[in-house]
Design an enzyme around this catalytic site. Structure first.
Site, PDB file in Angstrom:
ATOM      1  N   ASP A  45      -7.314  12.419   7.948  1.00 17.70           N
ATOM      2  CA  ASP A  45      -6.499  12.255   9.155  1.00 17.70           C
ATOM      3  C   ASP A  45      -7.376  11.799  10.322  1.00 17.70           C
ATOM      4  OD1 ASP A  45      -5.341  13.987   7.246  1.00 17.70           O
ATOM      5  OD2 ASP A  45      -4.030  14.922   8.711  1.00 17.70           O
ATOM      6  N   GLU A  79       0.696  11.805  -2.162  1.00 17.31           N
ATOM      7  CA  GLU A  79       0.344  13.023  -2.910  1.00 17.31           C
ATOM      8  C   GLU A  79       1.443  13.490  -3.858  1.00 17.31           C
ATOM      9  OE1 GLU A  79      -0.760  15.496   0.382  1.00 17.31           O
ATOM     10  OE2 GLU A  79      -2.843  14.821   0.294  1.00 17.31           O
ATOM     11  N   LYS A 120       5.560  10.296  -1.062  1.00 20.44           N
ATOM     12  CA  LYS A 120       5.544  11.216   0.073  1.00 20.44           C
ATOM     13  C   LYS A 120       5.285  10.447   1.369  1.00 20.44           C
ATOM     14  CE  LYS A 120       2.895  15.330   1.443  1.00 20.44           C
ATOM     15  NZ  LYS A 120       1.774  16.187   1.030  1.00 20.44           N
ATOM     16  N   GLN A 121       4.369   9.483   1.293  1.00 22.45           N
ATOM     17  CA  GLN A 121       3.881   8.807   2.504  1.00 22.45           C
ATOM     18  C   GLN A 121       3.349   7.421   2.148  1.00 22.45           C
ATOM     19  OE1 GLN A 121       0.966  12.099   1.977  1.00 22.45           O
ATOM     20  NE2 GLN A 121      -0.208  10.924   3.470  1.00 22.45           N
TER      21      GLN A 121
HETATM   22  O1  IFM Z   1      -4.218  14.593   4.952  1.00 23.23           O
HETATM   23  C1  IFM Z   1      -2.882  14.926   4.905  1.00 23.23           C
HETATM   24  C2  IFM Z   1      -2.282  14.369   3.649  1.00 23.23           C
HETATM   25  O2  IFM Z   1      -2.346  12.971   3.624  1.00 23.23           O
HETATM   26  C3  IFM Z   1      -0.836  14.787   3.512  1.00 23.23           C
HETATM   27  N1  IFM Z   1      -0.760  16.213   3.522  1.00 23.23           N
HETATM   28  C4  IFM Z   1      -1.279  16.801   4.763  1.00 23.23           C
HETATM   29  C5  IFM Z   1      -2.729  16.431   4.960  1.00 23.23           C
HETATM   30  C6  IFM Z   1      -3.238  17.007   6.283  1.00 23.23           C
HETATM   31  O3  IFM Z   1      -2.551  16.459   7.345  1.00 23.23           O
END
Ligand code: IFM
Length: 775
Positions: free
Chosen positions: A354, A496, A609-610
């Site tokens: 992050d 993830e 997820k992202q």
């Molecule tokens: O680093 C992130 C990850 O990409 C998604 N889960 C939360 C983590 C911490 O913000």
């Protein structure tokens, strides 16, 4: 959803809570948290409520509760709490009636104010609580309480001091420590973390006065209990009388950089002297100096101004910048930013990718001296990264997925949330196989060097990390006899929801980029700066590594667009089944897919997820065509639940790049509401640090169109319809630039001494003083 938060159209600097409800305590505690990068505290109320999370953290002070847990930031004894009893009745807003309630965080000054009238039986009082964590004196915070008696004569009893009974959700990280009273006024407690042995010196002092006759008639007694030291005051208040209580507190620790080598006793004296001075000057002085520091260090540095009817957009920028500075330990390069900043126990204060991908760019482009500390942290983390690589049978530097103290190496916990099918904890694989973190660290460092042109950092630290990470990647590659290529098997990519995948596109491409970068750097440095290069080569086996990089790099498998133009996220993603995601996409809560499926099942679906492939397209846009971006956007966005707060900002920027400004603006609105928005539970564990960095990125990278590509500055703005104008600034090669954008064009002004180059719409400009470009 119901909300207690209010954002006033006329004030883009204030976050206001308009009603108090104990079921929503977490939201205000986190999004209104106070801090200065050295310490951070949740904005709990003075009086206690069931459901509150009373947290005070000091950056970097990690401790391990026991062998089966990973380190975390310990919850420091509370010094904010106060009990107020009126004729023996405890102040409690769930009893009696309250009116004129507001709790306001002024982002500009960093001051929190809560006020209301409380009536209960015969009691009728008006209360105003003010609080600030000094931005000028980083160890100190202060409170002011005004109690105005609107009813009959009443006796007020106040209990206030230091409460060491706090834990991290049950884990007690501190020994009890000595407690003491000095000059009949200063309360001190000196607990120590149990495993990391960091001694804390906590000090507090009160000033109690009626508005006219100081101390007259106030009775006071010191009391101690287990892990507690406090004062008890009694004071009678006549009708219409007002009482003012001020409380000044401080925290020092034996890892404070400016006091290294001092004993806890030395720190105790330093804290006492400081508190004496502060107490003498009073709350107002402290709050004023703190606000001035906020102004000088944050608000006057590259301010962002948006001309729009939507005040919330401007507020979001202030909100993001405020939190970015509250959470960032700008004072000490041995520390970094936690995924929840210093605003909650979530993620234990640990640092993730992050930092490099989401928060660091803000500092690199606007506060390079702070960014330098953040990238230096990774350099100091090389020892931990070597440890991790060796433990896994690799070479070079493999950065930990979650990092705490730089040398510690991997700190990701092994077990997480419940699996709804087995009822057992789910294994967190990120610490083992979410390996893209290593190239993310390199990315952040390379961007820092490119943007700042800080050659000293590059030579002393940055290049070493670039080479060392490339050594790791070369050792990580696996030769496939069948495919006659190097592959990276069994990883978790940024998405993830896909574990144990082979050849995740993001991981393979960024590993390749990392090695390729090391190759070019090796060649350039060896040729142009042979003496300096030789010094680096003494530290690392660069000549052997270079041979290996060269033989391997061309054979690394880089997932390419298929016939439909889609880059496969990994070897099997495109073959997995698709399900209707509408319900989950529309849900105001994240992660609701897991109410129906477990991770194993989600692993077998085309659901993300992202951002994963799309993040690759954003970070390395030069490697892909616009058409590829469009096709992959159309394919992946509908399959992405944005269940991570890291997702929306990337999508908003990409949508803007694709010319989908309305869609981008819609995503921007969703992204700014991750913490500020109506979901009253979303921030309970702490604010979403990456999403706050994302707010700055959406504005400056998305709508301002700024990018650092292959070491060059590009500026191609495109404003949303709702914005008449946008003004912002960046530092490029130590030259401060101001960029003013309207719907018609933009102006770049160089406030520095040296000319710089930038690219806009495929044309290179040499900027001496000012350049105006119309669309
Ligand atoms: O680093 C992130 C990850 O990409 C998604 N889960 C939360 C983590 C911490 O913000």
């Amino acid at each position: 959803m119901e909300t207690a938060m209010q954002y006033l159209k006329e004030d883009p600097w204030k976050i206001t809570e308009k009603t108090f409800d104990t079921k929503w305590l977490g939201k205000a505690e986190a999004i209104m948290c106070l801090g200065n990068g050295y310490l951070g505290m949740r904005s709990v109320t003075e009086e206690k409520y069931v459901g509150e999370t009373r947290n005070l953290f000091v950056a970097g002070t990690f401790n391990k509760f026991d062998e089966n847990e990973v380190t975390e930031l310990p919850n420091v004894p509370d010094m904010i709490g106060m009990e107020l009893l009126f004729d023996g009745e405890r102040l409690d807003l769930s009893k009696g009636k309250y009116s004129n309630y507001s709790r306001v965080l002024n982002l500009r000054t960093g001051e929190l104010t809560r006020s209301f009238q409380w009536k209960h039986g015969q009691i009728n009082v008006e209360l105003t609580f003010k609080r600030c964590v000094s931005f000028a004196q980083k160890h100190v915070f202060a409170q002011q309480v005004l109690v105005e008696n609107l009813g009959k004569e009443v006796t007020l009893e106040i209990i206030s001091g230091i409460d060491g009974q706090k834990t991290n959700s049950g884990s007690q990280h501190f020994t009890e420590g000595d407690k003491s009273l000095t000059e009949n006024r200063f309360l001190q407690m000196m607990p120590k973390t149990t495993q990391s042995k960091i001694a804390f010196v906590l000090s507090t002092v009160h000033n109690l006065e009626k508005t006219e006759d100081c101390y007259d008639g106030t009775k006071k007694r010191i009391e101690m209990g287990r892990r507690k030291i406090y004062n008890r005051y009694w004071q009678t208040l006549a009708p219409n009388e007002t009482l003012k209580l001020e409380k000044f507190s401080s925290v020092y620790t034996t890892i404070d950089k400016e006091h290294l080598g001092k004993t806890p006793q030395d720190l105790k004296k330093i804290a006492l002297e400081e508190l004496k001075e502060i107490r003498k000057n009073g709350y107002q002085e402290l709050a004023k100096a703190s606000a001035a520091a906020w102004d000088k260090e944050v608000w006057s540095v590259f301010p962002i101004k948006i001309k729009t009817e939507n005040t919330l957009d401007q507020l979001a920028i202030h909100f993001a910048k405020y939190h970015l500075h509250v959470m960032t330990p700008a004072h000490d390069e041995r520390m970094n930013i936690g995924a929840k900043g210093l605003s909650g126990e979530g993620y234990k204060g640990h640092t993730f990718w992050d930092t490099e991908i989401f928060m660091l760019p803000y500092f690199t482009f606007t506060h390079p001296e702070i960014a330098k500390k953040l990238v230096t942290y990774r350099y100091l983390g090389l020892a931990g990264a070597h440890k991790k690589a060796t433990e896994n049978g690799y070479q070079g530097a493999q950065f930990p997925w979650e990092a705490a103290w730089p040398e510690d190496g991997e700190t990701t916990p092994v077990w997480g949330a419940a699996d709804i099918l087995t009822g057992l904890p789910t294994k967190i694989w990120s610490g083992f196989i979410e390996q893209h973190i290593t190239s993310d660290v390199t990315y952040g460092i390379k961007q820092f060097i490119d943007v700042t042109n800080d050659q000293q950092f590059a030579w002393e630290k940055g290049y070493e990390v670039i080479f060392d990470t490339a050594i790791f990647w070369a050792s990580r590659l696996e030769w496939s006899e069948e495919n006659q290529r190097f592959e990276i098997l069994d990883v978790v990519g940024p998405d993830e929801y896909k574990e144990h995948v082979d050849n995740n596109a993001f991981t393979n491409h960024t590993a390749h980029w990392n090695i390729q970068l090391a190759i070019s750097l090796y060649e350039e440095l060896k040729k142009n700066q042979p003496e300096q290069f030789a010094k680096l080569a003494e530290k690392l086996p660069l000549n052997e590594a270079y041979q290996e990089w060269q033989t391997k790099v061309a054979a690394i498998y880089l997932p390419q667009p298929n016939e439909a133009g889609i880059i496969p996220q990994d070897d099997t993603y495109l073959t997995k089944k698709e399900i209707d995601l509408t319900k989950y996409k529309n849900d105001s809560q994240v992660g609701t897919l897991f109410h129906e499926y477990n991770l194993e099942q989600v692993n077998e679906m085309q659901v993300s997820k992202q951002a994963d492939v799309l993040l690759l397209l954003f970070l390395f846009e030069n490697l892909f065509s616009k058409e590829e971006k469009r096709l992959n956007w159309d394919y992946y966005e509908p399959k992405t639940l944005h269940d991570s707060s890291l997702s929306l900002s990337t999508h908003a920027i990409l949508a803007a790049d694709l010319g989908e400004i309305a869609l981008s603006y819609d995503l921007f609105q969703q992204a700014i509401n991750i913490d500020m928005g109506e979901n009253m539970l979303s921030s309970n564990e702490g604010i979403h640090a990456a999403s706050l960095g994302g707010i700055w990125q959406m504005t400056v990278f998305g709508y301002g169109g700024v990018r650092c590509l292959d070491g060059q500055l590009r500026i191609e703005p495109h404003l949303p319809k709702a914005w008449e104008a946008l003004e912002f600034g960046i530092m490029w090669h130590q030259q401060p630039l101001k960029i003013e954008v309207t719907q018609e064009g933009f102006t770049v002004t160089n406030h520095g001494e040296q000319a710089i180059e930038f690219i806009a719409f495929d044309k290179v400009y040499l900027l001496e003083e000012q350049i105006k470009i119309t669309f």
